[in-house]
Design a protein around this motif. Structure first.
Motif, PDB file in Angstrom:
ATOM      1  N   VAL A   1     104.222  47.581  57.581  1.00 36.12           N
ATOM      2  CA  VAL A   1     103.277  46.517  57.929  1.00 36.12           C
ATOM      3  C   VAL A   1     103.090  46.372  59.434  1.00 36.12           C
ATOM      4  O   VAL A   1     102.528  45.366  59.892  1.00 36.12           O
ATOM      5  CB  VAL A   1     103.717  45.160  57.317  1.00 36.12           C
ATOM      6  N   ASN A   2     103.547  47.350  60.223  1.00 39.33           N
ATOM      7  CA  ASN A   2     103.242  47.309  61.654  1.00 39.33           C
ATOM      8  C   ASN A   2     101.729  47.292  61.857  1.00 39.33           C
ATOM      9  O   ASN A   2     100.979  47.852  61.052  1.00 39.33           O
ATOM     10  CB  ASN A   2     103.851  48.518  62.359  1.00 39.33           C
ATOM     11  N   ASP A   3     101.284  46.665  62.934  1.00 38.90           N
ATOM     12  CA  ASP A   3      99.863  46.480  63.198  1.00 38.90           C
ATOM     13  C   ASP A   3      99.291  47.698  63.919  1.00 38.90           C
ATOM     14  O   ASP A   3      99.551  47.898  65.106  1.00 38.90           O
ATOM     15  CB  ASP A   3      99.667  45.225  64.055  1.00 38.90           C
ATOM     16  N   PRO A   4      98.501  48.539  63.245  1.00 41.32           N
ATOM     17  CA  PRO A   4      97.961  49.725  63.916  1.00 41.32           C
ATOM     18  C   PRO A   4      97.026  49.400  65.074  1.00 41.32           C
ATOM     19  O   PRO A   4      96.815  50.238  65.959  1.00 41.32           O
ATOM     20  CB  PRO A   4      97.199  50.444  62.796  1.00 41.32           C
ATOM     21  N   ALA A   5      96.444  48.179  65.088  1.00 41.05           N
ATOM     22  CA  ALA A   5      95.504  47.816  66.147  1.00 41.05           C
ATOM     23  C   ALA A   5      96.181  47.131  67.331  1.00 41.05           C
ATOM     24  O   ALA A   5      95.522  46.847  68.328  1.00 41.05           O
ATOM     25  CB  ALA A   5      94.411  46.903  65.590  1.00 41.05           C
ATOM     26  N   GLU A   6      97.487  46.855  67.241  1.00 46.22           N
ATOM     27  CA  GLU A   6      98.205  46.296  68.384  1.00 46.22           C
ATOM     28  C   GLU A   6      98.456  47.409  69.395  1.00 46.22           C
ATOM     29  O   GLU A   6      98.584  48.578  69.026  1.00 46.22           O
ATOM     30  CB  GLU A   6      99.528  45.678  67.906  1.00 46.22           C
ATOM     31  N   VAL A   7      98.508  47.067  70.687  1.00 45.76           N
ATOM     32  CA  VAL A   7      98.587  48.087  71.728  1.00 45.76           C
ATOM     33  C   VAL A   7      99.696  49.086  71.464  1.00 45.76           C
ATOM     34  O   VAL A   7      99.504  50.307  71.560  1.00 45.76           O
ATOM     35  CB  VAL A   7      98.778  47.426  73.113  1.00 45.76           C
TER      36      VAL A   7
ATOM     37  N   SER B   1      88.672  38.149  71.155  1.00 43.64           N
ATOM     38  CA  SER B   1      88.907  39.488  70.621  1.00 43.64           C
ATOM     39  C   SER B   1      88.988  39.431  69.110  1.00 43.64           C
ATOM     40  O   SER B   1      89.345  38.415  68.526  1.00 43.64           O
ATOM     41  CB  SER B   1      90.201  40.081  71.185  1.00 43.64           C
ATOM     42  N   VAL B   2      88.607  40.550  68.481  1.00 44.57           N
ATOM     43  CA  VAL B   2      88.724  40.710  67.039  1.00 44.57           C
ATOM     44  C   VAL B   2      89.309  42.093  66.773  1.00 44.57           C
ATOM     45  O   VAL B   2      88.839  43.092  67.329  1.00 44.57           O
ATOM     46  CB  VAL B   2      87.360  40.589  66.330  1.00 44.57           C
ATOM     47  N   PHE B   3      90.336  42.146  65.943  1.00 40.84           N
ATOM     48  CA  PHE B   3      90.978  43.413  65.596  1.00 40.84           C
ATOM     49  C   PHE B   3      91.041  43.543  64.079  1.00 40.84           C
ATOM     50  O   PHE B   3      91.358  42.580  63.374  1.00 40.84           O
ATOM     51  CB  PHE B   3      92.406  43.481  66.159  1.00 40.84           C
ATOM     52  N   ASP B   4      90.755  44.722  63.590  1.00 39.84           N
ATOM     53  CA  ASP B   4      90.907  45.042  62.170  1.00 39.84           C
ATOM     54  C   ASP B   4      91.775  46.289  62.059  1.00 39.84           C
ATOM     55  O   ASP B   4      91.608  47.237  62.839  1.00 39.84           O
ATOM     56  CB  ASP B   4      89.557  45.317  61.509  1.00 39.84           C
ATOM     57  N   ALA B   5      92.668  46.294  61.095  1.00 42.89           N
ATOM     58  CA  ALA B   5      93.527  47.462  60.919  1.00 42.89           C
ATOM     59  C   ALA B   5      93.900  47.601  59.452  1.00 42.89           C
ATOM     60  O   ALA B   5      93.977  46.617  58.712  1.00 42.89           O
ATOM     61  CB  ALA B   5      94.793  47.333  61.765  1.00 42.89           C
TER      62      ALA B   5
ATOM     63  N   GLU C   1      93.988  53.167  60.280  1.00 45.77           N
ATOM     64  CA  GLU C   1      92.775  53.066  61.086  1.00 45.77           C
ATOM     65  C   GLU C   1      92.700  51.678  61.691  1.00 45.77           C
ATOM     66  O   GLU C   1      93.244  50.719  61.143  1.00 45.77           O
ATOM     67  CB  GLU C   1      91.531  53.357  60.259  1.00 45.77           C
ATOM     68  N   GLY C   2      92.036  51.589  62.844  1.00 47.02           N
ATOM     69  CA  GLY C   2      91.918  50.314  63.520  1.00 47.02           C
ATOM     70  C   GLY C   2      90.601  50.196  64.262  1.00 47.02           C
ATOM     71  O   GLY C   2      90.079  51.183  64.786  1.00 47.02           O
ATOM     72  N   ARG C   3      90.072  48.960  64.289  1.00 40.76           N
ATOM     73  CA  ARG C   3      88.890  48.650  65.086  1.00 40.76           C
ATOM     74  C   ARG C   3      89.322  47.666  66.154  1.00 40.76           C
ATOM     75  O   ARG C   3      89.833  46.582  65.853  1.00 40.76           O
ATOM     76  CB  ARG C   3      87.780  48.048  64.226  1.00 40.76           C
ATOM     77  N   LEU C   4      89.149  48.039  67.407  1.00 38.50           N
ATOM     78  CA  LEU C   4      89.663  47.273  68.524  1.00 38.50           C
ATOM     79  C   LEU C   4      88.600  46.320  69.061  1.00 38.50           C
ATOM     80  O   LEU C   4      87.409  46.436  68.755  1.00 38.50           O
ATOM     81  CB  LEU C   4      90.135  48.223  69.625  1.00 38.50           C
ATOM     82  N   SER C   5      89.059  45.369  69.895  1.00 37.29           N
ATOM     83  CA  SER C   5      88.146  44.339  70.383  1.00 37.29           C
ATOM     84  C   SER C   5      87.054  44.903  71.272  1.00 37.29           C
ATOM     85  O   SER C   5      85.996  44.290  71.429  1.00 37.29           O
ATOM     86  CB  SER C   5      88.931  43.274  71.147  1.00 37.29           C
TER      87      SER C   5
END
Length: 610
Positions: free
Chosen positions: A110-116, A305-309, A337-341
């Motif tokens: 469950v780590n966040d793929p969109a986090e830096v 910001s908006v992030f999706d992962a 996969e991730g969508r960054l801000s």
């Protein structure tokens, strides 16, 4: 092989007796061992360097509501929390950065793929539905691949038989509730739960003086879990967990750009779940599973910001025994996969094969080896391994040691160079790598009233990715040397004591500077008492000064000592009254520089079981 029988039995029942809840004659019970299962092959904690298990009874006794409340008690873990009620909370394990700890919920990454850094946020992670927490410190990539470079934290959700409800209210207009219903027997189980937490909180930027506005939390978690055995050789199980949260934040508004009260908020919604088929065939126990995790988070501030992962993992695993060797082998395919801000998108994929085996070549000596090959879609392939040994030296003494390697592929943010401003071409990134070595000595008295363990370790990370001059580069090399001490004693008269201490020397080998937000000294101790109806526990936790940052410059966060008290009183077989007091001495302290923690606070509740 008595230990093989022990581990097989423990794995079958899944939940061993908690170590502090043993009956007076427990010392005579050969199955009374704490077992860790995130090692692929179930292993006794005493034989596994860097392994710890926190069971449900410990969570309740400690009065822990969120994961960050109890993880700080584990030696070698430092919790970085920017705001007490739902503020971003990340874990540094043995000095390694937050993105180097893999987090699992029912085996789902469950780590966040969109986090830096690809890190997990523990801030609003509610423990209401959690049965146990397993912590594996040190490189575990040979078991779990990328992200496990520094260690693994695995959560297992609860299975309910009947109806359970928990209610609590207290300081800062905090209210918490949980309702769970289910049925369970040997062959089948199904259950569902719903929990909700709401608090007006405190001002993160001005905690002691109240601040102009309070930073609150509203979080709802729901889930279902079930299993069904069609026959002794075929069964299925699965779970689904959903969380929706809204957290108030403080930020760095213009023109001063210093931490201050702001109306910033962050909302997040995440799903995680798995489905698994168990099949016994060809002398092996096969498990075929699919796990999924989806996360959306939005921040409303001067810098919105908006992030999706999302992440999916297919896994096949087979367990068996041949010629006295217990083994696990398997294969995985993971896609994230991730969508960054900034509007950039990225994908990461890895195909893996792994094997783990354990053998007892001579009496009282156990050897375990693990090997894994990960082929990433974009950053080449990496093979990692781990070797460990445990020796029963007699007189209650256990000697153990482990060596392992790890790797971490660049995160999506790093791979697409999010927020990169330097002229192109940018450097080609390579995976970070790690090597860890540890040795431990444990002792347990014959009556099991006293036990302890001392661990000495070294963790080195190379090619660490840093953001330098407007771009990401492989530049840093870090090293951590440390000592972890932990012990438990049943003192008689209903009293018991657990204690832990960690000395952590974490430094940047490139510059010689200490790593940020890793205290050199940290300790905790819990003194508990249990009577016929009343039980209570007081926990004291301390951290030394630590190097920190105010966002722009290096600073020092002062050390602190804080204490909490939790207790319960059994009114009837179905009803228990609970109470807890946090920060007993009203200590003014911070876990992260600038972000104040709450003063003295009190909470009362009811625990209902039918």
């Amino acid at each position: 092989m008595q230990r093989a029988l022990l581990l097989t039995t423990a794995a079958a029942v899944v939940l061993p007796l908690p170590s502090h809840a043993r009956t007076p004659d427990a010392a005579a019970d050969p199955l009374d061992e704490v077992v860790v299962t995130a090692t692929r092959l179930p292993a006794i904690v005493q034989d596994t360097p860097g392994a710890r298990v926190v069971d449900r009874a410990t969570i309740d006794r400690r009065g822990a509501v969120f994961a960050a409340d109890i993880l700080a008690d584990v030696p070698g873990l430092s919790v970085v929390r920017s705001g007490a009620f739902g503020g971003v909370a990340q874990v540094r394990m043995r000095g390694a950065g937050p993105g180097k700890t893999l987090v699992l919920v029912d085996g789902v990454p469950v780590n966040d793929p969109a986090e830096v850094n690809g890190a997990f946020d523990f801030g609003g992670f509610d423990l209401a539905d959690i049965e146990r927490i397993e912590v594996l410190s040190g490189p575990q990539s040979s078991l779990w691949g990328s992200d496990a470079i520094g260690g693994v934290i695995a959560f297992t959700t609860r299975e309910t038989d009947g109806v359970a409800a928990d209610l609590e209210a207290g300081s800062f207009d905090t209210r918490r509730g949980r309702l769970a219903v289910g049925t369970a027997d040997v062959d089948r189980a199904v259950g569902a739960w719903l929990s909700h937490v709401v608090s007006e909180g405190i001002s993160a930027a001005d905690a002691r003086d109240g601040g102009a506005e309070r930073d609150g939390l509203r979080s709802t978690t729901a889930g279902i879990k079930g299993r069904y055995a069609f026959s002794p050789s075929i069964s299925v199980d699965g779970s689904l967990r959903w969380t929706d949260a809204e957290v108030d934040l403080d930020g760095y508004p213009a023109p001063a750009f210093v931490l201050a009260d702001t109306p910033d908020t962050q909302t997040s919604e995440q799903w995680s779940g798995f489905g698994r088929l168990h099949l016994s065939a060809l002398g092996l126990d096969h498990r075929f599973s699919l796990s999924v995790h989806d996360l959306t988070r939005e921040t409303v501030s001067d810098f919105p910001s908006v992030f999706d992962a999302s992440r999916q993992a297919w896994r096949w695993q087979a367990t068996g025994t041949a010629r006295g060797v217990d083994f696990v082998l398997g294969a995985e395919r993971e896609d994230a996969e991730g969508r960054l801000s900034t509007g950039l998108t990225g994908e990461l994929g890895t195909t893996s094969a792994f094997a783990t085996a354990r053998v007892e070549p001579v009496a009282r000596l156990s050897l375990t080896g693990a090997l894994r090959h990960d082929a990433t879609d974009d950053f080449g392939a990496k093979t990692t391994g781990r070797l460990s040994a445990a020796f029963d030296a007699g007189a209650g003494v256990t000697l153990s040691a482990a060596w392992g390697t790890g790797f971490k592929a660049p995160s999506i943010s790093q791979a697409v160079c999010d927020f990169c401003f330097a002229p192109q071409p940018w450097p080609t990134l390579v995976p970070e790598t790690a090597e860890g070595l540890e040795a431990a000595i444990g002792w347990r008295s014959a009556d099991r009233r006293l036990e302890g363990r001392a661990t000495l370790y070294r963790l080195k990370v190379e090619d660490q990715i840093s953001y330098v001059a407007g771009r990401y580069v492989n530049i840093a090399e870090t090293a951590t040397d440390g000592v972890e001490l932990e012990g438990r004693a049943r003192l008689g008269g209903g009293f018991d004591l657990t204690a832990a201490y960690a000395w952590t020397d974490a430094r940047d080998e490139t510059t010689g500077a200490r790593l940020l937000r890793v205290p050199e000294h940290a300790a905790s101790a819990t003194l508990g008492w249990s009577g016929e109806r009343l039980s209570a526990a007081v926990t004291v936790r301390a951290e030394s000064d630590q190097d920190d940052s105010d966002g722009f410059a290096a600073v020092v966060r002062d050390g602190f000592v804080t204490a909490s008290l939790a207790g319960s009183y059994v009114l009837t077989e179905q009803v228990t009254l609970t109470a807890r007091i946090e920060n007993l001495t009203d200590e003014a302290y911070q876990q992260v520089f600038g972000y104040g923690e709450p003063g003295r606070s009190a909470y009362v509740g009811l625990r209902l079981r039918y």
